[in-house]
Design a protein around this motif. Structure first.
Motif, PDB file in Angstrom:
ATOM      1  N   GLU A   1       0.854  -1.191   0.000  1.00 22.19           N
ATOM      2  CA  GLU A   1       0.000   0.000   0.000  1.00 22.19           C
ATOM      3  C   GLU A   1       0.891   1.243   0.000  1.00 22.19           C
ATOM      4  O   GLU A   1       1.838   1.326   0.792  1.00 22.19           O
TER       5      GLU A   1
ATOM      6  N   ASP B   1       0.753   5.604  -0.102  1.00 20.67           N
ATOM      7  CA  ASP B   1      -0.029   6.826   0.018  1.00 20.67           C
ATOM      8  C   ASP B   1       0.126   7.639  -1.274  1.00 20.67           C
ATOM      9  O   ASP B   1       1.239   8.038  -1.632  1.00 20.67           O
TER      10      ASP B   1
ATOM     11  N   GLU C   1      -0.753  10.642  -1.948  1.00 19.50           N
ATOM     12  CA  GLU C   1      -0.432  12.059  -1.743  1.00 19.50           C
ATOM     13  C   GLU C   1       1.039  12.268  -1.420  1.00 19.50           C
ATOM     14  O   GLU C   1       1.662  13.225  -1.897  1.00 19.50           O
ATOM     15  N   THR C   2       1.610  11.380  -0.613  1.00 19.18           N
ATOM     16  CA  THR C   2       2.998  11.555  -0.163  1.00 19.18           C
ATOM     17  C   THR C   2       3.991  10.647  -0.888  1.00 19.18           C
ATOM     18  O   THR C   2       5.192  10.926  -0.886  1.00 19.18           O
TER      19      THR C   2
ATOM     20  N   THR D   1       2.885   2.577   3.148  1.00 15.30           N
ATOM     21  CA  THR D   1       2.174   2.459   4.422  1.00 15.30           C
ATOM     22  C   THR D   1       2.013   1.000   4.862  1.00 15.30           C
ATOM     23  O   THR D   1       1.694   0.734   6.010  1.00 15.30           O
TER      24      THR D   1
END
Length: 263
Positions: A239, A241, A243-244, A248
């Motif tokens: 997984e 993120d 946006e960043t 994760t």
């Protein structure tokens, strides 16, 4: 974003196992990366096999030192940005070492293929060559996935630490033996020393034991044959993120063909 990474696919048994897995599970994933350098009878990849992988849902095929084993692939590499050869081969050789491809949801993903130098054929420095292009990649996307095709775990760990926080995931390939050190590093990069392989577990790293063992005993050249039976898929379920670009979650996949077929 949920990403599937598949370790070195070895010969027909590996391709069969991989096909079963993606047909059963590909809807779970937004992006699929597979190492295909051993998919053609254990040595190299053909354009036909590459196209079969794309049809199954593979977004990018990474490779390593065996990418050159089938001569037809030299021309094919010049016309595709979805089959990668290691970035740190000398400049001017056929193909590309990185690409940027959109996920199912339209998010841009950078994928990089690198090759180690410890106990491996001579290449340019992977640390330096990747450093030369990483900012160029980051200008287009936040998610960067790196296949580091290398022998020594120390070199792989060093590469992970060096680029920690600058990329989403760095995973090792080449040894065909899955390691149990998956982790998220201090600055948010997912890491494992080796994803493992997809193929028969009856032999020696995917090859028939009867053709491999004499090599160690007699030290003479041998014709290696693909092993069959007890097929397994090794990979990663990740997984990231969106946006960043940080990882994760990173989980190993180690499933037998019989387990896959139950679903």
């Amino acid at each position: 974003m949920r990403v599937l990474v598949v370790g070195d696919i070895v010969g027909r048994p590996g391709r069969k196992t991989f096909e079963k897995y993606v047909r059963n599970f590909k809807e779970k994933y937004d992006f699929i990366v597979a190492n295909g350098e051993n998919s053609a009878a254990g040595f190299g990849i053909t354009s036909k096999i590459a196209e079969e992988f794309y049809a199954l849902g593979v977004d990018v095929i990474t490779s390593g030192n065996h990418i050159w084993d089938k001569k037809e692939i030299y021309t094919y590499l010049e016309g595709t940005d979805r089959l990668l050869r290691p970035l740190n081969y000398p400049k001017g050789v056929p193909g590309k070492g990185y690409t940027i491809v959109k996920s199912r949801s339209g998010i841009k993903v950078g994928v990089v293929s690198l090759q180690g130098r410890v106990f491996m054929p001579p290449t340019d420095c992977p640390f330096t060559r990747f450093s030369e292009v990483i900012e160029e990649i980051k200008r287009e996307c936040k998610i960067i996935i790196v296949d580091f095709h290398a022998e020594a775990t120390s070199e792989k760990i060093a590469m992970g630490r060096y680029f920690d926080g600058k990329i989403s995931v760095l995973y090792g390939t080449h040894t065909h033996v899955q390691t149990a050190d998956e982790k998220i590093l201090l600055e948010g990069t997912g890491y494992i020393s080796d994803v493992g392989m997809t193929g028969s577990d009856n032999g020696v790293i995917g090859m028939d034991a009867k053709s491999i063992i004499p090599k160690f005993i007699e030290c003479l050249p041998q014709r290696f044959e693909i092993a069959n039976g007890k097929e397994r898929l090794n990979g990663l379920d990740i997984e990231i993120d969106e946006e960043t670009g940080e990882c994760t979650r990173i989980d190993r996949i180690n499933m037998s063909l019989s387990q896959i077929e139950i679903y």
